[in-house]
Design a protein around this motif. Structure first.
Motif, PDB file in Angstrom:
ATOM      1  N   ASN A 112      -7.522  18.782  -7.258  1.00 47.54           N
ATOM      2  CA  ASN A 112      -6.167  18.484  -7.010  1.00 47.54           C
ATOM      3  C   ASN A 112      -5.376  19.864  -7.739  1.00 47.54           C
ATOM      4  N   PHE A 113      -4.378  20.568  -7.164  1.00 46.21           N
ATOM      5  CA  PHE A 113      -3.417  21.250  -7.637  1.00 46.21           C
ATOM      6  C   PHE A 113      -2.083  21.127  -6.834  1.00 46.21           C
ATOM      7  N   PRO A 114      -1.072  21.263  -7.374  1.00 42.99           N
ATOM      8  CA  PRO A 114       0.313  21.213  -6.849  1.00 42.99           C
ATOM      9  C   PRO A 114       0.470  22.476  -5.975  1.00 42.99           C
ATOM     10  N   VAL A 115       0.911  22.332  -5.017  1.00 45.43           N
ATOM     11  CA  VAL A 115       1.263  23.396  -4.076  1.00 45.43           C
ATOM     12  C   VAL A 115       2.202  22.650  -2.861  1.00 45.43           C
ATOM     13  N   PRO A 116       3.194  23.609  -2.475  1.00 46.93           N
ATOM     14  CA  PRO A 116       4.150  23.008  -1.452  1.00 46.93           C
ATOM     15  C   PRO A 116       3.246  23.271  -0.199  1.00 46.93           C
ATOM     16  N   ASN A 123      -8.399  26.887   3.269  1.00 42.13           N
ATOM     17  CA  ASN A 123      -9.266  26.620   2.403  1.00 42.13           C
ATOM     18  C   ASN A 123      -8.933  25.873   1.200  1.00 42.13           C
ATOM     19  N   ALA A 124      -7.531  25.822   0.858  1.00 43.24           N
ATOM     20  CA  ALA A 124      -7.080  25.017  -0.127  1.00 43.24           C
ATOM     21  C   ALA A 124      -7.214  23.486   0.156  1.00 43.24           C
ATOM     22  N   TRP A 125      -6.634  23.418   1.411  1.00 40.84           N
ATOM     23  CA  TRP A 125      -6.665  22.068   1.932  1.00 40.84           C
ATOM     24  C   TRP A 125      -8.225  21.307   2.112  1.00 40.84           C
ATOM     25  N   ASP A 130     -12.392  17.895   0.949  1.00 42.58           N
ATOM     26  CA  ASP A 130     -13.805  17.932   0.840  1.00 42.58           C
ATOM     27  C   ASP A 130     -14.472  17.536  -0.418  1.00 42.58           C
ATOM     28  N   ILE A 131     -13.710  17.644  -1.627  1.00 39.44           N
ATOM     29  CA  ILE A 131     -14.226  17.115  -2.801  1.00 39.44           C
ATOM     30  C   ILE A 131     -13.809  15.507  -2.924  1.00 39.44           C
ATOM     31  N   THR A 132     -12.468  15.360  -2.494  1.00 36.86           N
ATOM     32  CA  THR A 132     -11.887  14.256  -2.912  1.00 36.86           C
ATOM     33  C   THR A 132     -12.375  13.200  -2.117  1.00 36.86           C
ATOM     34  N   GLY A 170       4.424  17.706  -2.883  1.00 40.84           N
ATOM     35  CA  GLY A 170       3.553  18.828  -3.791  1.00 40.84           C
ATOM     36  C   GLY A 170       1.958  18.564  -3.706  1.00 40.84           C
ATOM     37  N   PHE A 171       1.677  17.482  -3.377  1.00 39.84           N
ATOM     38  CA  PHE A 171       0.216  17.337  -3.424  1.00 39.84           C
ATOM     39  C   PHE A 171      -0.410  16.526  -1.940  1.00 39.84           C
ATOM     40  N   ALA A 172       0.152  17.629  -0.761  1.00 46.45           N
ATOM     41  CA  ALA A 172      -0.231  16.839   0.342  1.00 46.45           C
ATOM     42  C   ALA A 172      -1.455  16.638   0.689  1.00 46.45           C
ATOM     43  N   ASP A 211      -8.409  18.076 -20.752  1.00 47.51           N
ATOM     44  CA  ASP A 211      -9.609  18.634 -19.937  1.00 47.51           C
ATOM     45  C   ASP A 211      -8.797  18.899 -18.411  1.00 47.51           C
ATOM     46  N   LEU A 212      -7.733  18.436 -18.166  1.00 41.84           N
ATOM     47  CA  LEU A 212      -6.839  18.521 -17.051  1.00 41.84           C
ATOM     48  C   LEU A 212      -7.217  20.149 -16.633  1.00 41.84           C
ATOM     49  N   PRO A 213      -7.203  20.814 -15.374  1.00 40.16           N
ATOM     50  CA  PRO A 213      -7.103  22.007 -14.873  1.00 40.16           C
ATOM     51  C   PRO A 213      -5.757  22.726 -15.122  1.00 40.16           C
ATOM     52  N   GLU A 214      -5.720  23.928 -15.601  1.00 46.20           N
ATOM     53  CA  GLU A 214      -4.384  24.529 -15.744  1.00 46.20           C
ATOM     54  C   GLU A 214      -3.296  24.383 -14.755  1.00 46.20           C
ATOM     55  N   ALA A 215      -3.811  24.316 -13.562  1.00 51.18           N
ATOM     56  CA  ALA A 215      -2.697  23.989 -12.494  1.00 51.18           C
ATOM     57  C   ALA A 215      -1.855  22.741 -12.455  1.00 51.18           C
ATOM     58  N   ILE A 216      -2.558  21.674 -13.029  1.00 49.26           N
ATOM     59  CA  ILE A 216      -1.924  20.463 -13.462  1.00 49.26           C
ATOM     60  C   ILE A 216      -1.419  20.538 -14.761  1.00 49.26           C
ATOM     61  N   ARG A 217      -2.186  20.586 -15.785  1.00 48.96           N
ATOM     62  CA  ARG A 217      -1.633  20.621 -17.018  1.00 48.96           C
ATOM     63  C   ARG A 217      -0.416  21.678 -17.259  1.00 48.96           C
ATOM     64  N   GLY A 218      -0.352  22.740 -16.797  1.00 45.48           N
ATOM     65  CA  GLY A 218       0.618  23.553 -16.803  1.00 45.48           C
ATOM     66  C   GLY A 218       1.817  23.143 -16.313  1.00 45.48           C
ATOM     67  N   ASN A 219       1.827  22.567 -15.276  1.00 45.99           N
ATOM     68  CA  ASN A 219       3.117  21.886 -14.658  1.00 45.99           C
ATOM     69  C   ASN A 219       3.620  20.610 -15.175  1.00 45.99           C
ATOM     70  N   LEU A 220       2.680  19.881 -15.637  1.00 50.62           N
ATOM     71  CA  LEU A 220       3.026  18.664 -16.524  1.00 50.62           C
ATOM     72  C   LEU A 220       3.654  19.363 -17.683  1.00 50.62           C
ATOM     73  N   GLU A 221       3.392  20.015 -18.452  1.00 50.78           N
ATOM     74  CA  GLU A 221       3.957  20.531 -19.878  1.00 50.78           C
ATOM     75  C   GLU A 221       5.349  21.323 -19.210  1.00 50.78           C
ATOM     76  N   GLU A 284      11.000  24.224  -5.829  1.00 52.85           N
ATOM     77  CA  GLU A 284      12.065  24.478  -6.936  1.00 52.85           C
ATOM     78  C   GLU A 284      11.334  23.981  -8.160  1.00 52.85           C
ATOM     79  N   GLN A 285      10.894  22.669  -7.813  1.00 51.99           N
ATOM     80  CA  GLN A 285       9.978  21.805  -9.202  1.00 51.99           C
ATOM     81  C   GLN A 285       8.773  22.881  -9.556  1.00 51.99           C
ATOM     82  N   LEU A 286       8.243  23.755  -8.463  1.00 49.53           N
ATOM     83  CA  LEU A 286       7.120  24.478  -8.894  1.00 49.53           C
ATOM     84  C   LEU A 286       7.745  25.852  -9.688  1.00 49.53           C
ATOM     85  N   GLY A 287       8.773  26.073  -9.408  1.00 47.75           N
ATOM     86  CA  GLY A 287       9.212  27.270  -9.741  1.00 47.75           C
ATOM     87  C   GLY A 287       9.156  28.513  -8.870  1.00 47.75           C
TER      88      GLY A 287
HETATM   89  C1  LIG Z   1       5.623  19.037  -8.256  1.00 41.18           C
HETATM   90  C2  LIG Z   1       5.425  19.152  -9.510  1.00 41.18           C
HETATM   91  C3  LIG Z   1       4.076  18.843 -10.261  1.00 41.18           C
HETATM   92  C4  LIG Z   1       4.203  18.304 -11.561  1.00 41.18           C
HETATM   93  C5  LIG Z   1       2.868  17.996 -12.019  1.00 41.18           C
HETATM   94  C6  LIG Z   1       2.536  16.635 -12.119  1.00 41.18           C
HETATM   95  C7  LIG Z   1       1.015  16.195 -12.026  1.00 41.18           C
HETATM   96  C8  LIG Z   1       0.652  14.904 -12.080  1.00 41.18           C
HETATM   97  C9  LIG Z   1      -0.805  14.873 -11.337  1.00 41.18           C
HETATM   98  C10 LIG Z   1      -1.136  13.358 -11.616  1.00 41.18           C
HETATM   99  C11 LIG Z   1      -2.255  13.334 -10.457  1.00 41.18           C
HETATM  100  C12 LIG Z   1      -3.538  13.840 -10.770  1.00 41.18           C
HETATM  101  C13 LIG Z   1      -4.510  13.783  -9.884  1.00 41.18           C
HETATM  102  C14 LIG Z   1      -5.943  14.743 -10.107  1.00 41.18           C
HETATM  103  O1  LIG Z   1      -6.504  14.469  -9.289  1.00 41.18           O
HETATM  104  S1  LIG Z   1      -6.217  15.260 -11.627  1.00 41.18           S
HETATM  105  C15 LIG Z   1      -7.830  16.130 -11.240  1.00 41.18           C
HETATM  106  C16 LIG Z   1      -7.672  17.514 -11.100  1.00 41.18           C
HETATM  107  N1  LIG Z   1      -9.051  18.094 -11.263  1.00 41.18           N
HETATM  108  C17 LIG Z   1      -9.543  18.926 -10.581  1.00 41.18           C
HETATM  109  O2  LIG Z   1      -8.780  19.567  -9.657  1.00 41.18           O
HETATM  110  C18 LIG Z   1     -10.935  19.417 -11.040  1.00 41.18           C
HETATM  111  C19 LIG Z   1     -11.613  20.240  -9.937  1.00 41.18           C
HETATM  112  N2  LIG Z   1     -10.677  21.232  -9.329  1.00 41.18           N
HETATM  113  C20 LIG Z   1     -11.478  22.361  -9.126  1.00 41.18           C
HETATM  114  O3  LIG Z   1     -12.503  22.713  -9.110  1.00 41.18           O
HETATM  115  C21 LIG Z   1     -10.431  23.555  -8.298  1.00 41.18           C
HETATM  116  O4  LIG Z   1      -9.177  23.367  -8.861  1.00 41.18           O
HETATM  117  C22 LIG Z   1     -10.386  23.556  -6.701  1.00 41.18           C
HETATM  118  C23 LIG Z   1      -9.803  22.376  -6.391  1.00 41.18           C
HETATM  119  C24 LIG Z   1      -9.829  24.756  -6.578  1.00 41.18           C
HETATM  120  C25 LIG Z   1     -11.939  23.584  -6.129  1.00 41.18           C
HETATM  121  O5  LIG Z   1     -12.603  24.661  -6.599  1.00 41.18           O
HETATM  122  P1  LIG Z   1     -13.475  25.520  -5.574  1.00 41.18           P
HETATM  123  O6  LIG Z   1     -14.096  26.542  -6.353  1.00 41.18           O
HETATM  124  O7  LIG Z   1     -14.163  24.885  -4.294  1.00 41.18           O
HETATM  125  O8  LIG Z   1     -12.191  26.428  -4.672  1.00 41.18           O
HETATM  126  P2  LIG Z   1     -11.676  28.022  -4.843  1.00 41.18           P
HETATM  127  O9  LIG Z   1     -11.371  28.326  -6.163  1.00 41.18           O
HETATM  128  O10 LIG Z   1     -12.697  28.582  -4.025  1.00 41.18           O
HETATM  129  O11 LIG Z   1     -10.380  27.537  -3.943  1.00 41.18           O
HETATM  130  C26 LIG Z   1     -10.300  27.100  -2.672  1.00 41.18           C
HETATM  131  C27 LIG Z   1      -8.894  27.364  -1.910  1.00 41.18           C
HETATM  132  O12 LIG Z   1      -8.066  26.576  -2.757  1.00 41.18           O
HETATM  133  C28 LIG Z   1      -6.791  27.508  -3.188  1.00 41.18           C
HETATM  134  N3  LIG Z   1      -6.398  27.391  -4.505  1.00 41.18           N
HETATM  135  C29 LIG Z   1      -6.951  27.096  -5.597  1.00 41.18           C
HETATM  136  N4  LIG Z   1      -6.073  26.752  -6.495  1.00 41.18           N
HETATM  137  C30 LIG Z   1      -5.096  26.671  -6.125  1.00 41.18           C
HETATM  138  C31 LIG Z   1      -3.679  26.421  -6.657  1.00 41.18           C
HETATM  139  N5  LIG Z   1      -3.178  26.251  -7.873  1.00 41.18           N
HETATM  140  N6  LIG Z   1      -2.706  26.561  -5.812  1.00 41.18           N
HETATM  141  C32 LIG Z   1      -2.845  27.064  -4.335  1.00 41.18           C
HETATM  142  N7  LIG Z   1      -3.859  27.129  -3.844  1.00 41.18           N
HETATM  143  C33 LIG Z   1      -4.983  27.203  -4.534  1.00 41.18           C
HETATM  144  C34 LIG Z   1      -7.788  28.867  -3.170  1.00 41.18           C
HETATM  145  O13 LIG Z   1      -6.833  30.138  -3.078  1.00 41.18           O
HETATM  146  C35 LIG Z   1      -8.769  28.953  -2.035  1.00 41.18           C
HETATM  147  O14 LIG Z   1      -7.939  29.109  -0.881  1.00 41.18           O
HETATM  148  P3  LIG Z   1      -8.093  30.584  -0.218  1.00 41.18           P
HETATM  149  O15 LIG Z   1      -9.672  30.679   0.069  1.00 41.18           O
HETATM  150  O16 LIG Z   1      -7.123  30.435   1.030  1.00 41.18           O
HETATM  151  O17 LIG Z   1      -7.482  31.780  -1.181  1.00 41.18           O
END
Ligand SMILES: CCCCCCCCCCC/C=C/C(=O)SCCNC(=O)CCNC(=O)[C@H](O)C(C)(C)COP(=O)(O)OP(=O)(O)OC[C@H]1O[C@@H](n2cnc3c(N)ncnc32)[C@H](O)[C@@H]1OP(=O)(O)O
Ligand SMILES: NC(=O)C1=CN([C@@H]2O[C@H](COP(=O)(O)OP(=O)(O)OC[C@H]3O[C@@H](n4cnc5c(N)ncnc54)[C@H](OP(=O)(O)O)[C@@H]3O)[C@@H](O)[C@H]2O)C=CC1
Length: 293
Positions: A112-116, A123-125, A130-132, A170-172, A211-221, A284-287
């Motif tokens: 997971n990571f937040p993204v509009p 690939n992000a989708w 694919d993992i989840t 933010g998490f479609a 242990d949360l990844p920076e993309a989540i923890r950073g936005n939370l903080e 805007e939430q994500l700056g």
């Molecule tokens: C809107 C307000 C936000 C406030 C925040 C509130 C937060 C509350 C959340 C509560 C719910 C939480 C639920 C959870 O699930 S927490 C668990 C999260 N844990 C993880 O995600 C651990 C595993 N994650 C990963 O391994 C990686 O993050 C990843 C998912 C990216 C998978 O890794 P992989 O190596 O397979 O993938 P790539 O690095 O090759 O990336 C694949 C494509 O995804 C794009 N990408 C990656 N990160 C981001 C990002 N931060 N934003 C946009 N896009 C991203 C990456 O660029 C690749 O795409 P391209 O090839 O097109 O570049």
């Protein structure tokens, strides 16, 4: 009125306490995906405290090794297997290499990571879905097939998220995947109950941890300094509370519970106001600035 003038939901018992009898999981093996960190490790910990042997799975060998040592200190056998749950052949190897066929599968690993939505690349989708969703399905399929072939009972717990019901601005990608994960619980619980396999869901609310990844923890903080005051419970979840729920769901005391998703979030997902707070677009939430500029 002062914020946090109310007590909120009481704190849980301390780490190490349990509602289940000691030894509930002695002689049982529990496989936890993502068991090397965060909530997966907390869930594995509670099973281990009740006597379970563990198999923990993740992509990062160092992380798994550290968790293997930590969890092993609780007394049970801990097997650590490097595996990307997107790879069904590797999953089969992990089951082959496990000391026994695990009785319980906890599908905790997710991405997971937040993204509009409009900024999300294909690939992000794919990475998140694919993992989840698909990874959860691959793990569950392997577990189910092996139990069906052996004629043995089993229990699956899929870790979800409440935006499976509500949608997740933010998490479609993650919200759609978690909706699929929840739906799998309902389908497989019916398909496999005749063979003795329970399938349940477990949804954490807000459980921040290091242990949360920076993309989540950073936005939370960045977005909220006082997370507790934004929750009806006036506190966030303690990781052990999720572990206790998991150990109950897979225990002999929950044998008639299947197809159910238990939410452990202090009622946060039901929170509604008659007049809501002003709408702030996800960008805007994500700056982020306006799309396309
Ligand atoms: C809107 C307000 C936000 C406030 C925040 C509130 C937060 C509350 C959340 C509560 C719910 C939480 C639920 C959870 O699930 S927490 C668990 C999260 N844990 C993880 O995600 C651990 C595993 N994650 C990963 O391994 C990686 O993050 C990843 C998912 C990216 C998978 O890794 P992989 O190596 O397979 O993938 P790539 O690095 O090759 O990336 C694949 C494509 O995804 C794009 N990408 C990656 N990160 C981001 C990002 N931060 N934003 C946009 N896009 C991203 C990456 O660029 C690749 O795409 P391209 O090839 O097109 O570049
Ligand atoms: N923390 C929270 O507030 C919330 C969490 N959740 C859910 O709880 C569960 C656990 O989240 P949390 O502990 O916070 O997240 P973390 O990011 O801390 O943990 C995710 C774990 O999954 C593993 N993992 C990720 N991708 C793969 C993969 N492809 N194959 C194998 N393992 C993988 C990671 O290990 P590695 O990177 O080494 O592979 C890591 O151990 C998830 O299902 C999440 O969606 C839901 C709502 C809120």
């Amino acid at each position: 009125m002062t914020e946090n003038a109310y007590p909120g939901l009481p704190s849980p018992p301390p780490l190490g306490a349990s509602a289940l009898p000691p030894g509930t999981y002695e002689g049982h093996t529990v496989l936890v995906t993502g068991g090397g960190s965060g909530l997966g490790k907390a869930i594995a910990t509670e099973f281990a405290r009740l006597g379970a042997d563990l198999v923990i799975v993740g992509r990062t060998a160092d992380r798994l090794k550290a968790a293997q040592e930590e969890l092993g200190a609780l007394g049970g056998r801990v097997t650590a297997s490097v595996c990307d749950i997107r790879d069904p052949e590797r999953i089969a190897e992990v089951f082959d290499a496990a000391p026994v066929l695990p009785d319980v599968l906890v599908n905790n690993a997710a991405a997971n990571f937040p993204v509009p939505a409009e900024d999300m690349s294909p690939n992000a989708w794919r990475a998140v879905v694919d993992i989840t969703l698909t990874g959860t399905w691959f793990m569950t399929r392997e577990f189910g097939r092996r139990h069906l072939a052996a004629g043995t009972p089993g229990s699956v717990i899929n870790v979800g998220a409440s935006y499976a019901w509500t949608g997740g601005p933010g998490f479609a990608h993650s919200a759609a995947a978690k909706a699929g994960v929840k739906n799998l619980v309902e389908t497989l619980a019916v398909e496999w109950a005749p063979y003795g396999i329970q399938v349940n869901g477990l949804v954490p609310g807000l459980f921040p941890h290091a242990d949360l990844p920076e993309a989540i923890r950073g936005n939370l903080e960045r977005t909220d300094d006082d997370k507790a005051s934004r929750q009806p419970a006036l506190r966030v979840g303690q990781a052990r509370e999720l572990g206790w729920a998991a150990t109950f769901l897979a225990s002999p005391y929950a044998r008639f519970v299947s197809g159910h998703t238990m939410v452990v979030d202090g009622a946060n997902w039901q929170r509604r106001n008659v007049v809501n707070a002003p709408v702030v677009p996800v960008r805007e939430q994500l700056g982020r600035g306006p799309y396309g500029q």
